[in-house]
Write a protein that holds these residues in place. Structure first.
Motif, PDB file in Angstrom:
ATOM      1  N   SER A   1       0.827  -1.202   0.000  1.00  0.00           N
ATOM      2  CA  SER A   1       0.000   0.000   0.000  1.00  0.00           C
ATOM      3  C   SER A   1       0.865   1.258   0.000  1.00  0.00           C
ATOM      4  O   SER A   1       0.618   2.191  -0.773  1.00  0.00           O
ATOM      5  CB  SER A   1      -0.931  -0.015   1.217  1.00  0.00           C
ATOM      6  OG  SER A   1      -1.664   1.184   1.297  1.00  0.00           O
TER       7      SER A   1
ATOM      8  N   SER B   1       2.625   1.600  -3.373  1.00  0.00           N
ATOM      9  CA  SER B   1       1.683   2.034  -4.405  1.00  0.00           C
ATOM     10  C   SER B   1       1.385   3.521  -4.277  1.00  0.00           C
ATOM     11  O   SER B   1       1.349   4.251  -5.273  1.00  0.00           O
ATOM     12  CB  SER B   1       0.390   1.223  -4.295  1.00  0.00           C
ATOM     13  OG  SER B   1      -0.557   1.680  -5.228  1.00  0.00           O
ATOM     14  N   SER B   2       1.192   3.972  -3.047  1.00  0.00           N
ATOM     15  CA  SER B   2       0.944   5.393  -2.801  1.00  0.00           C
ATOM     16  C   SER B   2       2.146   6.229  -3.226  1.00  0.00           C
ATOM     17  O   SER B   2       2.001   7.291  -3.841  1.00  0.00           O
ATOM     18  CB  SER B   2       0.631   5.616  -1.324  1.00  0.00           C
ATOM     19  OG  SER B   2       0.463   6.980  -1.045  1.00  0.00           O
TER      20      SER B   2
ATOM     21  N   VAL C   1       4.380   5.480  -5.499  1.00  0.00           N
ATOM     22  CA  VAL C   1       4.454   5.474  -6.964  1.00  0.00           C
ATOM     23  C   VAL C   1       3.436   6.453  -7.537  1.00  0.00           C
ATOM     24  O   VAL C   1       3.754   7.222  -8.465  1.00  0.00           O
ATOM     25  CB  VAL C   1       4.230   4.043  -7.513  1.00  0.00           C
ATOM     26  CG1 VAL C   1       3.988   4.066  -9.007  1.00  0.00           C
ATOM     27  CG2 VAL C   1       5.414   3.162  -7.173  1.00  0.00           C
ATOM     28  N   ASP C   2       2.233   6.445  -6.998  1.00  0.00           N
ATOM     29  CA  ASP C   2       1.197   7.369  -7.474  1.00  0.00           C
ATOM     30  C   ASP C   2       1.613   8.819  -7.263  1.00  0.00           C
ATOM     31  O   ASP C   2       1.467   9.665  -8.161  1.00  0.00           O
ATOM     32  CB  ASP C   2      -0.141   7.098  -6.780  1.00  0.00           C
ATOM     33  CG  ASP C   2      -0.760   5.771  -7.185  1.00  0.00           C
ATOM     34  OD1 ASP C   2      -0.340   5.218  -8.228  1.00  0.00           O
ATOM     35  OD2 ASP C   2      -1.654   5.289  -6.451  1.00  0.00           O
ATOM     36  N   LYS C   3       2.143   9.138  -6.078  1.00  0.00           N
ATOM     37  CA  LYS C   3       2.568  10.513  -5.788  1.00  0.00           C
ATOM     38  C   LYS C   3       3.739  10.924  -6.669  1.00  0.00           C
ATOM     39  O   LYS C   3       3.816  12.066  -7.138  1.00  0.00           O
ATOM     40  CB  LYS C   3       2.922  10.661  -4.313  1.00  0.00           C
ATOM     41  CG  LYS C   3       1.692  10.642  -3.424  1.00  0.00           C
ATOM     42  CD  LYS C   3       2.039  10.820  -1.969  1.00  0.00           C
ATOM     43  CE  LYS C   3       0.756  10.778  -1.139  1.00  0.00           C
ATOM     44  NZ  LYS C   3       1.007  10.990   0.277  1.00  0.00           N
ATOM     45  N   THR C   4       4.658   9.999  -6.913  1.00  0.00           N
ATOM     46  CA  THR C   4       5.789  10.291  -7.789  1.00  0.00           C
ATOM     47  C   THR C   4       5.308  10.547  -9.211  1.00  0.00           C
ATOM     48  O   THR C   4       5.779  11.480  -9.879  1.00  0.00           O
ATOM     49  CB  THR C   4       6.801   9.129  -7.764  1.00  0.00           C
ATOM     50  OG1 THR C   4       7.226   8.916  -6.430  1.00  0.00           O
ATOM     51  CG2 THR C   4       7.995   9.417  -8.650  1.00  0.00           C
ATOM     52  N   ALA C   5       4.373   9.754  -9.682  1.00  0.00           N
ATOM     53  CA  ALA C   5       3.827   9.946 -11.026  1.00  0.00           C
ATOM     54  C   ALA C   5       3.132  11.298 -11.134  1.00  0.00           C
ATOM     55  O   ALA C   5       3.287  12.011 -12.136  1.00  0.00           O
ATOM     56  CB  ALA C   5       2.865   8.814 -11.375  1.00  0.00           C
ATOM     57  N   ASP C   6       2.376  11.672 -10.093  1.00  0.00           N
ATOM     58  CA  ASP C   6       1.720  12.979 -10.087  1.00  0.00           C
ATOM     59  C   ASP C   6       2.750  14.102 -10.118  1.00  0.00           C
ATOM     60  O   ASP C   6       2.590  15.095 -10.848  1.00  0.00           O
ATOM     61  CB  ASP C   6       0.824  13.128  -8.856  1.00  0.00           C
ATOM     62  CG  ASP C   6      -0.401  12.228  -8.902  1.00  0.00           C
ATOM     63  OD1 ASP C   6      -0.729  11.721 -10.001  1.00  0.00           O
ATOM     64  OD2 ASP C   6      -1.019  12.015  -7.826  1.00  0.00           O
TER      65      ASP C   6
ATOM     66  N   ASP D   1       4.222  14.357 -13.575  1.00  0.00           N
ATOM     67  CA  ASP D   1       3.267  14.994 -14.485  1.00  0.00           C
ATOM     68  C   ASP D   1       3.220  16.506 -14.268  1.00  0.00           C
ATOM     69  O   ASP D   1       3.198  17.281 -15.237  1.00  0.00           O
ATOM     70  CB  ASP D   1       1.863  14.392 -14.291  1.00  0.00           C
ATOM     71  CG  ASP D   1       1.754  12.959 -14.805  1.00  0.00           C
ATOM     72  OD1 ASP D   1       2.634  12.549 -15.592  1.00  0.00           O
ATOM     73  OD2 ASP D   1       0.788  12.266 -14.401  1.00  0.00           O
TER      74      ASP D   1
END
Length: 95
Positions: A67, A70-71, A73-78, A81
């Motif tokens: 978890s 995953s969080s 990775v999501d924050k890094t992707a944001d 972007d």
């Protein structure tokens, strides 16, 4: 040397079986063996329970790590972007 050790090992096994057979013939021996069997069963049950508890704990830890990863990775992707959008905006000519 190895052959001698194997012979003693085999004699120990055979002697153990003979002793267990003789003890099992006596009613008191049967009672002792039944108690021993019961205690071994209790021990294995406790070990199985402890193993299942540890397995559950590790599973929970692994789920938490997944978890968090995953969080992250999501924050890094944001963040990537947003940085890409900001770089694109900075690179485009202003009117």
């Amino acid at each position: 040397m190895i052959v001698r050790s194997l012979v003693w090992f085999a004699l120990g096994i055979v002697g153990g079986f003979v002793a267990a057979h003789m003890v099992n013939k006596d009613p008191r021996g049967q009672e002792v063996l039944a108690q021993l069997d019961s205690r071994i069963g209790e021990f294995t049950d406790h070990m199985s329970d402890a193993y299942r508890q540890q397995e559950t704990r590790l599973s929970e830890i692994i789920d938490d790590v997944k978890s968090v990863a995953s969080s992250a990775v999501d924050k890094t992707a944001d963040a990537v972007d947003e940085a890409a959008a900001a770089a694109k905006k900075a690179a485009s000519p202003s009117d």
